[in-house]
Scaffold this active site. Structure first.
Site, PDB file in Angstrom:
ATOM      1  N   GLY A 103     -53.021  47.582 -77.628  1.00 44.06           N
ATOM      2  CA  GLY A 103     -52.197  46.822 -76.682  1.00 44.06           C
ATOM      3  C   GLY A 103     -53.052  46.151 -75.612  1.00 44.06           C
ATOM      4  CD  GLN A 138     -58.332  51.428 -74.870  1.00 45.06           C
ATOM      5  OE1 GLN A 138     -58.635  52.491 -74.366  1.00 45.06           O
ATOM      6  NE2 GLN A 138     -57.130  51.220 -75.412  1.00 45.06           N
ATOM      7  CG  HIS A 168     -47.502  53.868 -77.967  1.00 46.85           C
ATOM      8  ND1 HIS A 168     -46.950  54.510 -76.889  1.00 46.85           N
ATOM      9  CD2 HIS A 168     -48.848  53.896 -77.778  1.00 46.85           C
ATOM     10  CE1 HIS A 168     -47.910  54.921 -76.077  1.00 46.85           C
ATOM     11  NE2 HIS A 168     -49.065  54.555 -76.577  1.00 46.85           N
TER      12      HIS A 168
END
Ligand code: PAF
Length: 282
Positions: A147, A153, A36
């Site tokens: 990411g 996704q 992150h």
């Protein structure tokens, strides 16, 4: 770094951002790690005003147990973001994101919705789109950072961005997976693994790398797949949802090496925890 919990406060802070300044958004579900932070750092390098959200989104969990056990460390997360110069943290609660009687749209995701993650986690990608769409509408960023560990996704969000009208054009920036030195892809779910689990978990990436080498050398995918699924089960993984090779662009399975960019994707269970990883083969 400032932290806001409500949409009203979020809007106030956004109104105060210089109009010439680009806004970069990093959506997260917390339990933050270096993956992150890399998204945040790249957003900062871009010179943008950076906003991170922390929201464990109930609508993307098809397993209530997984939702309840998802690691939550708001204070530690906020300190980490602050240390890394995030400009604004948004930590809404469920009622703020999904007010009672609100109309939740359905997203047209085509076959992406029913393959791999979609097949094993029904409804998951609708939930992801619901929350990301809501956050994008509230924040109206110029850049969205995600990411590539969650490769499918990224494709789903790309499709949603193509099909949805926002007040600004939003550029999706897909960032390479960050790994521990042993190769294990960083994931919030790793926090739930025991020391023994961690000593096994990195072998997933070893298998993916070895499968990539065999595929490049011309071995057929079905032989590779059978071998590695068996090997992972022998090593100690509990269950394999998939260990597969796809065309990285049109996201369809491939069985023999060709000149297209391909990707090996895997989802496995270890100590009851679901882990995913992938490797692009150029
Ligand atoms: O990748 C995640 O952490 C989540 O799916 C996201 C994009 C923050 C939406 O809840």
């Amino acid at each position: 770094m400032e932290t806001v919990r409500s949409i009203v406060e979020l809007k106030e802070k956004l109104d105060a951002v210089n109009a010439s300044c680009k806004i970069a958004f990093v959506p997260t579900m917390g339990a933050l790690h270096e993956g992150h932070i890399k998204l945040l750092q790249l957003a900062k390098l871009n010179g943008a005003f950076t906003i991170c959200s922390i929201f464990v989104n109930p609508t993307q969990f098809n397993d209530q147990n997984d939702y309840e056990l998802y690691p939550r460390n708001l204070e530690t997360d906020a300190n980490l973001l602050n240390k890394n110069n995030c400009d604004l943290l948004f930590t809404p609660d469920v009622a703020e994101i999904y007010p009672a009687n609100s109309n939740i749209p359905t997203y047209l995701l085509g076959s992406l919705e029913t393959k791999l993650e979609g097949q094993y986690r029904p409804g998951h990608f609708q939930g992801v789109c619901q929350v990301v769409d809501r956050l994008l509408s509230l924040i109206s960023p110029d850049y969205l950072y995600l990411g590539k560990k969650d490769y499918q996704q990224c494709l789903v969000i790309e499709k949603m961005l193509q099909n949805t009208r926002y007040s600004k054009k939003i550029e999706l920036v897909k960032v390479n997976t960050v790994r521990r030195t042993d190769g294990l892809a960083l994931s919030s779910r790793n926090l739930r693994l025991s020391t023994n689990g961690l000593s096994i978990a990195h072998k997933l990436y070893e298998s993916i790398q070895s499968a990539a080498n065999s595929f490049k050398e011309g071995m057929s995918w079905s032989e590779i797949e059978t071998y590695h699924i068996q090997k992972l089960l022998t090593i100690g993984f509990d269950k394999i949802d998939y260990f597969t090779c796809y065309d990285a662009i049109n996201f369809k399975p491939i069985f023999e090496k060709n000149n297209q960019q391909s990707i090996i994707l895997a989802a496995v269970y270890l100590e009851g925890i679901r882990l995913i990883d992938n490797l692009e083969i150029l």
